[in-house]
Design a protein around this motif. Sequence first.
Motif, PDB file in Angstrom:
ATOM      1  N   GLY A  97     -24.216   4.086  61.392  1.00 52.26           N
ATOM      2  CA  GLY A  97     -23.688   5.242  60.680  1.00 52.26           C
ATOM      3  C   GLY A  97     -23.039   4.885  59.354  1.00 52.26           C
ATOM      4  O   GLY A  97     -23.250   3.807  58.800  1.00 52.26           O
ATOM      5  N   SER A  98     -22.213   5.788  58.868  1.00 48.26           N
ATOM      6  CA  SER A  98     -21.600   5.625  57.546  1.00 48.26           C
ATOM      7  C   SER A  98     -20.077   5.595  57.618  1.00 48.26           C
ATOM      8  O   SER A  98     -19.406   5.845  56.618  1.00 48.26           O
ATOM      9  N   ASN A  99     -19.552   5.321  58.802  1.00 47.45           N
ATOM     10  CA  ASN A  99     -18.100   5.260  58.962  1.00 47.45           C
ATOM     11  C   ASN A  99     -17.706   3.820  59.290  1.00 47.45           C
ATOM     12  O   ASN A  99     -17.845   3.373  60.425  1.00 47.45           O
ATOM     13  N   PRO A 100     -17.250   3.049  58.302  1.00 45.99           N
ATOM     14  CA  PRO A 100     -16.976   1.628  58.556  1.00 45.99           C
ATOM     15  C   PRO A 100     -15.810   1.436  59.514  1.00 45.99           C
ATOM     16  O   PRO A 100     -14.820   2.164  59.478  1.00 45.99           O
ATOM     17  N   GLY A 101     -15.962   0.435  60.365  1.00 47.85           N
ATOM     18  CA  GLY A 101     -14.867   0.084  61.257  1.00 47.85           C
ATOM     19  C   GLY A 101     -13.920  -0.892  60.589  1.00 47.85           C
ATOM     20  O   GLY A 101     -14.263  -1.572  59.624  1.00 47.85           O
ATOM     21  N   ILE A 103      -1.634 -11.152  59.918  1.00 45.80           N
ATOM     22  CA  ILE A 103      -2.912 -10.664  60.416  1.00 45.80           C
ATOM     23  C   ILE A 103      -3.782 -10.336  59.206  1.00 45.80           C
ATOM     24  O   ILE A 103      -3.288  -9.789  58.210  1.00 45.80           O
ATOM     25  N   PHE A 104      -5.051 -10.683  59.268  1.00 46.88           N
ATOM     26  CA  PHE A 104      -5.970 -10.378  58.173  1.00 46.88           C
ATOM     27  C   PHE A 104      -6.883  -9.222  58.583  1.00 46.88           C
ATOM     28  O   PHE A 104      -7.518  -9.266  59.652  1.00 46.88           O
ATOM     29  N   LEU A 105      -6.930  -8.206  57.735  1.00 44.58           N
ATOM     30  CA  LEU A 105      -7.763  -7.026  57.986  1.00 44.58           C
ATOM     31  C   LEU A 105      -9.008  -7.077  57.116  1.00 44.58           C
ATOM     32  O   LEU A 105      -8.979  -7.566  55.981  1.00 44.58           O
ATOM     33  N   LYS A 106     -10.114  -6.556  57.644  1.00 47.65           N
ATOM     34  CA  LYS A 106     -11.372  -6.474  56.901  1.00 47.65           C
ATOM     35  C   LYS A 106     -12.123  -5.228  57.329  1.00 47.65           C
ATOM     36  O   LYS A 106     -11.999  -4.766  58.460  1.00 47.65           O
ATOM     37  N   LEU A 107     -12.889  -4.683  56.381  1.00 50.01           N
ATOM     38  CA  LEU A 107     -13.777  -3.561  56.696  1.00 50.01           C
ATOM     39  C   LEU A 107     -15.141  -4.102  57.092  1.00 50.01           C
ATOM     40  O   LEU A 107     -15.649  -5.038  56.473  1.00 50.01           O
ATOM     41  N   ASN A 108     -15.722  -3.512  58.113  1.00 44.95           N
ATOM     42  CA  ASN A 108     -17.077  -3.900  58.480  1.00 44.95           C
ATOM     43  C   ASN A 108     -18.049  -3.523  57.370  1.00 44.95           C
ATOM     44  O   ASN A 108     -17.911  -2.469  56.739  1.00 44.95           O
ATOM     45  N   LYS A 109     -19.033  -4.391  57.140  1.00 42.21           N
ATOM     46  CA  LYS A 109     -19.984  -4.177  56.051  1.00 42.21           C
ATOM     47  C   LYS A 109     -21.015  -3.115  56.431  1.00 42.21           C
ATOM     48  O   LYS A 109     -21.649  -3.213  57.475  1.00 42.21           O
ATOM     49  N   ILE A 110     -21.157  -2.108  55.570  1.00 46.29           N
ATOM     50  CA  ILE A 110     -22.189  -1.088  55.727  1.00 46.29           C
ATOM     51  C   ILE A 110     -22.961  -1.019  54.421  1.00 46.29           C
ATOM     52  O   ILE A 110     -22.386  -0.756  53.361  1.00 46.29           O
ATOM     53  N   PHE A 111     -24.240  -1.256  54.509  1.00 51.90           N
ATOM     54  CA  PHE A 111     -25.083  -1.341  53.311  1.00 51.90           C
ATOM     55  C   PHE A 111     -25.040  -0.019  52.536  1.00 51.90           C
ATOM     56  O   PHE A 111     -25.221   1.060  53.083  1.00 51.90           O
ATOM     57  N   ASP A 112     -24.772  -0.136  51.229  1.00 54.92           N
ATOM     58  CA  ASP A 112     -24.788   0.989  50.279  1.00 54.92           C
ATOM     59  C   ASP A 112     -23.653   1.990  50.484  1.00 54.92           C
ATOM     60  O   ASP A 112     -23.664   3.055  49.868  1.00 54.92           O
ATOM     61  N   GLY A 131     -11.885  -1.152  45.030  1.00 50.38           N
ATOM     62  CA  GLY A 131     -13.203  -0.532  44.994  1.00 50.38           C
ATOM     63  C   GLY A 131     -14.283  -1.386  44.376  1.00 50.38           C
ATOM     64  O   GLY A 131     -15.473  -1.117  44.590  1.00 50.38           O
ATOM     65  N   TYR A 132     -13.906  -2.435  43.616  1.00 44.38           N
ATOM     66  CA  TYR A 132     -14.958  -3.230  42.979  1.00 44.38           C
ATOM     67  C   TYR A 132     -15.693  -4.132  43.970  1.00 44.38           C
ATOM     68  O   TYR A 132     -16.640  -4.806  43.598  1.00 44.38           O
ATOM     69  N   TYR A 133     -15.265  -4.169  45.235  1.00 43.45           N
ATOM     70  CA  TYR A 133     -16.009  -4.897  46.258  1.00 43.45           C
ATOM     71  C   TYR A 133     -17.129  -4.049  46.871  1.00 43.45           C
ATOM     72  O   TYR A 133     -17.898  -4.557  47.692  1.00 43.45           O
ATOM     73  N   PHE A 134     -17.187  -2.783  46.498  1.00 45.80           N
ATOM     74  CA  PHE A 134     -18.168  -1.869  47.092  1.00 45.80           C
ATOM     75  C   PHE A 134     -19.134  -1.375  46.021  1.00 45.80           C
ATOM     76  O   PHE A 134     -18.764  -1.279  44.850  1.00 45.80           O
ATOM     77  N   PRO A 135     -20.380  -1.039  46.404  1.00 46.96           N
ATOM     78  CA  PRO A 135     -20.921  -1.095  47.773  1.00 46.96           C
ATOM     79  C   PRO A 135     -21.423  -2.486  48.123  1.00 46.96           C
ATOM     80  O   PRO A 135     -21.725  -3.296  47.232  1.00 46.96           O
ATOM     81  N   PHE A 136     -21.513  -2.753  49.391  1.00 47.98           N
ATOM     82  CA  PHE A 136     -22.139  -3.983  49.874  1.00 47.98           C
ATOM     83  C   PHE A 136     -23.648  -3.825  49.760  1.00 47.98           C
ATOM     84  O   PHE A 136     -24.226  -2.871  50.278  1.00 47.98           O
ATOM     85  N   SER A 137     -24.301  -4.744  49.031  1.00 51.40           N
ATOM     86  CA  SER A 137     -25.751  -4.657  48.834  1.00 51.40           C
ATOM     87  C   SER A 137     -26.444  -5.978  49.159  1.00 51.40           C
ATOM     88  O   SER A 137     -27.535  -6.243  48.664  1.00 51.40           O
ATOM     89  N   ASN A 138     -25.791  -6.796  49.968  1.00 48.01           N
ATOM     90  CA  ASN A 138     -26.372  -8.052  50.462  1.00 48.01           C
ATOM     91  C   ASN A 138     -26.645  -9.055  49.343  1.00 48.01           C
ATOM     92  O   ASN A 138     -27.584  -9.843  49.423  1.00 48.01           O
TER      93      ASN A 138
END
Length: 316
Positions: A87-91, A183-192, A258-265
């Motif tokens: 889906g389009s809701n990153p964890g 603790i280190f937090l990260k967003l799961n990668k979702i393409f585009d 925001g400059y880390y997005f979008p993830f495009s591999n």
Amino acid sequence: MENKSKDQFYSPPPERSIGEQIMQFLWNSETNQFLGRTFGSWAKIILFYIIFYLVLAAFWGGMWIIFNSIAIKTDKPRFTLQESLIGSNPGLGYRPMPSEEYIDSALIWFKQSDNGFVNWTNKLQTFLEPYEKIRRDPNESKNYVNCSYDYLPPPNKVCRVPLEQMAPCDKQFYRYDSGGLCIFLKLNKIFDWIPQYYNDVKSFPSNMPKELQEKIKDEGSKNPKNLNTVWVSCEGENPSDKEHIGPIYYFPRPGFPGYYFPFSNVKGYLSPLVAVWFKNPIHGVLINVECKAWAKNIIYDRHDRKGSVHFELMID
């Protein structure tokens, strides 16, 4: 005479030498057979195999065309965002996590008195090793650039994650030796996936912490582009947890720029991180913590853990 004819009918074939048998197999003039078959029989079997192999070749050719049209590409998934399974809701994820044998647990527990935190800090060092390697090795950092809200990454380049800006969470023991922990937090990668930012201070959701709202307003007053951030907040889940959790600090800021997005591999991409320092949680008490990611297109659901992550802290 009749008995003699019957005896001749059942009489064995005349004996032939091996050479004569081979010659008869190659060509039998009595039955007009070549290699044991008549020309009509050979024509039928050859026609059958021609048709069989043509159909087989057509089948595999069709399968090859279908495979190429739906094959998974290494640089981009065929289905993205709403069309994909994730889906389009990153964890939202956190590190360090309990060992695999405690997969159902989210408890970070250690005894500070006997350096029981070493197991957790080792997990963090392993997780952060790819980030540290870029900082140590110039050859590894060729594809990385130092980004900012005013300087976005060029094509085929990725933004470096500045661990040096996460002090005091970049020390050897990540503050686990000082009565607190990071603790280190990260967003799961979702393409585009492209965040929809809370860049209008009037659009804050009612459940967003007031402290975070003030932080966002302050960042926006410095530079409106700073609002292009996926913000994060952590707090105790229940009133007793909020009482025991103590002060919380975020490094380098409470959000993913925001400059880390979008993830495009792009080669070398590493997920942005937020270091959360729980400076002085009450010891000997189990503290339930919930961290949330804030963007207009991140759906929050505590029951399904959408847009948030839950873990527990306990320091003895």
